[in-house]
Scaffold this active site. Structure first.
Site, PDB file in Angstrom:
ATOM      1  CB  THR A  53      -1.006  -0.014   1.099  1.00  0.00           C
ATOM      2  OG1 THR A  53      -0.075  -0.383   2.483  1.00  0.00           O
ATOM      3  CG2 THR A  53      -2.153  -0.880   1.059  1.00  0.00           C
TER       4      THR A  53
ATOM      5  CD  GLU B 107     -17.794  -2.447   6.262  1.00  0.00           C
ATOM      6  OE1 GLU B 107     -17.775  -1.366   7.355  1.00  0.00           O
ATOM      7  OE2 GLU B 107     -17.361  -3.454   6.399  1.00  0.00           O
TER       8      GLU B 107
END
Ligand code: ADP
Ligand code: MG
Ligand code: ZN
Length: 635
Positions: free
Chosen positions: A206, A424
């Site tokens: 990342t 979510e």
């Protein structure tokens, strides 16, 4: 190429030549010694027998007198030789020879005249010299590059924040570090605490290393790097010594950045039962702690750690003055992926028909490193096919190859995206609606390292250590909300709810068994917790009857069921908001302010304290403190 340069390195190494010189000198020395070894024909006679024969006139002319005090002669037709140990001995011989009219030839032995000093002084000093130089070279190289921790130090880092895309929050957080490194004295003047240790937390690829390099590049300071695995691989007691040396070197180069990659390898929780490998790790970790504490606050050294397992780190590492700041570096969302693709498209010839926007939309779940590989792979494929530019065909194939070649790289399918988005959104909507839940600060469907799935961030306004019973019930309901949303919308839930359920169940059990929050079981502690929390042990020693065990299970189930139905009710009442948040997530993958607050404003709030049973203000201590940290993330 690499092979050749390695071969050259050996020949070029002075160590090689000096090591070779030592046996050569030895052979030479032995040869010379042998060559000057007095060698004479015939039998040796003692000095006294020689003089006796001489005085008996039993010696024939001529005699050969060597410079090394040997005399060679014939006597009775045979060859003999004898030494003349002292000057008077020589004198006596010469006098006798003159008396007897014997011819004496003196051999100057000029060869030995030259060689003798060489063997006596030159060669031994050469030999000692070689050994000294070699020792010096070996110890010097030991202090230099080849010393156990292969670490790199580089000045002139050319990476800047402009090379890091899709992680604006992380970049914003570390900007301060750059400012400090540029002007360490400023913070001292104001009296502010300078940053010391920053932990970059995020899945592999990342851009944690990239970000650390960018800080060094922006601040123009040396960048030292070492990996936790290198410390652990070392032999007994060496890891700690290396840590000490490394920190010493960094200190000398301050202001500087020390980047400790894979910190979890060196910084795992110290074990109670030490095995050999564990002991080594503990020593290394202890040294790391000592070094971090020993830093002068204003020395201008910032230590940046990177890990994808912050949960296994020893809590001591995360304490104040050490890695007390965590910066989350997550997989990029759609906008972020586009920015990363643009960075890695730089300098590559792209056909105008390649739509990076679309590519960004298709690659939900890929990290920055994955995307960099996609662009590189596409360029390689185009080159192999002799194309003048990268076309969409190569890009498509490159995506497939990157996903196939990296089991961690996974792209969310549209159906999965939808499921995760609703899951979510469910967490977020319930958190908004319940009065006791922490405020939601960010929702994302691409930010989870290990598996597909999203995350919802919740930040408490003030750090809470104590939670009331109704607050705990809200926390459980929020945890259940992902599953509730999936069931509401799709009629069934996915395995994405696994961690949520585990957490909710543990919390409900704790309320019943530890916190005396169940009316029917009363204010008692049921069972004893055995094992440390940090070792993941939440085993309980059973000290109650089977009947009680059944009752405990019933109560835990009741709390979980109630939390679930509370979540379901909230979601039903807020279906339009749920749909709106999910739709936004499916498109943008991340919801932040100001959209976040706008969506939250539409939520119909529900009073969670309705189940009130007179224990509403029970305070929770100890164990639950970990639950209510400043930032909570729920999967
Ligand atoms: P990590 O240290 O988190 O495993 P790296 O920093 O080693 O990841 O990333 C590997 C490479 O992937 C980088 O050198 C860069 O080329 C690319 N990369 C990763 N993340 C990003 C990002 N956010 N922006 C641009 N490039 C990235
Ligand atoms: Mg890295
Ligand atoms: Zn969840």
């Amino acid at each position: 190429m690499a092979k050749r340069s390695r071969g050259r390195a050996v020949w070029r190494s002075p160590i090689f030549w000096f090591a070779l010189a030592i046996p050569t000198i030895l052979v030479l020395y032995a040869g010379l010694l042998y060559s000057i070894l007095p060698e004479s024909k015939g039998e040796q006679l003692s000095y006294t027998s020689f003089i006796r024969r001489l005085e008996r006139r039993d010696v024939a002319s001529p005699l050969l007198l060597n410079e090394d005090r040997r005399v060679l002669f014939k006597s009775g037709g045979k060859d003999y030789w004898s030494s003349l140990p002292t000057d008077p001995a020589r004198e006596r011989f010469l006098n006798a020879a003159v008396d007897q009219d014997l011819r004496v030839q003196v051999d100057q032995q000029s060869f030995k005249r030259i060689i003798l000093p060489a063997t006596q002084y030159l060669i031994p000093s050469l030999f000692i010299g070689c050994i000294l130089v070699l020792t010096f070279l070996l110890t010097r190289s030991d202090r230099g590059g080849n010393k156990g921790i292969p670490r790199r130090k580089s000045t002139g880092e050319s990476v800047t924040f402009a090379d890091v895309a899709g992680n604006d929050e992380a970049v914003a957080e570390v900007r301060e570090v750059r400012d400090y490194l540029l002007h360490p004295e400023r913070l001292a003047e104001i009296g502010a605490q300078p940053p010391r240790g920053i932990l970059l937390v995020g899945p592999p690829g990342t851009g944690k290393t990239l970000l650390a390099r960018a800080i060094a590049g922006e601040a123009g300071v040396p960048f030292f790097t070492a990996s936790g695995t290198q410390f652990v691989e070392m032999y007994q007691g060496v890891g700690a010594a290396r840590v000490r040396e490394l920190f010493g070197e960094v200190r000398q180069n301050a202001p500087a950045i020390l980047f400790l990659d894979e910190l979890d390898a060196a910084g795992r929780t110290r074990a109670s039962e030490a095995t050999t490998g564990q002991e080594e790790r503990d020593q290394t970790l202890n040294q790391l702690l000592v070094e971090m504490d020993g830093f002068d606050r204003f020395a201008g050294v910032v230590i940046i750690g990177a890990t994808n397992r912050p949960d296994v780190l020893d809590p001591a590492l995360l304490r104040r003055g050490r890695f007390d700041r965590q910066v989350v570096v997550d997989a990029p969302d759609r906008v972020g992926r586009l920015a990363i693709l643009k960075i890695h498209a730089r300098g590559k010839r792209l056909d105008p028909s390649v739509e990076l926007e679309r590519l960004a939309g298709q690659t939900a779940g890929l990290t920055g490193a994955d995307l960099a590989s996609v662009m590189n792979e596409a360029a390689l494929l185009s080159a192999r096919r002799g194309k003048p530019a990268i076309t969409p065909a190569e890009v498509e194939e490159a995506v497939d190859r990157v996903i196939a070649g990296n089991e961690r790289a996974q792209v969310l399918s549209p159906a999965e995206k939808r499921a995760v988005a609703y899951h979510e959104s469910g967490h977020a909507v319930v958190a908004w609606a319940l009065p006791h839940a922490d405020p939601v600060t960010k929702i994302s469907i691409v930010s989870r390292g290990q598996a597909l799935g999203g995350r919802t961030w919740m930040t408490a306004e003030e750090e809470r250590v104590l939670l009331t019973k109704s607050e705990l019930e809200s926390v459980i309901a929020v945890a259940m909300a992902g599953m509730a949303a999936e069931e509401l919308v799709f009629g069934e839930s996915t395995n994405g709810a696994r961690d949520d359920l585990r957490e909710a169940t543990a919390m409900a059990r704790e309320m019943v068994c530890e916190l005396g929050m169940s009316e029917s079981l009363g204010r008692l502690a049921w069972g004893q917790q055995v094992g440390s929390q940090f070792l993941g042990g939440d085993a309980r020693k059973v000290d109650y009857s089977d009947a009680m065990a059944a009752e405990i299970d019933r109560e835990v189930k009741r709390i979980a069921d109630e939390a679930y139905s509370m979540a379901a009710r909230v979601l039903q009442a807020n279906r339009p908001t749920l749909d709106r948040v999910a739709a936004y997530l499916m498109e943008k993958e991340t919801v932040r302010d100001p959209e976040l607050s706008q969506m939250a404003a539409d939520v119909v709030r529900l009073d969670s304290g309705s189940s009130g049973d007179g224990q509403g203000d029970t305070r929770v201590t100890e164990g639950m403190a970990a639950v209510a940290g400043s930032v909570q993330q729920i999967g």
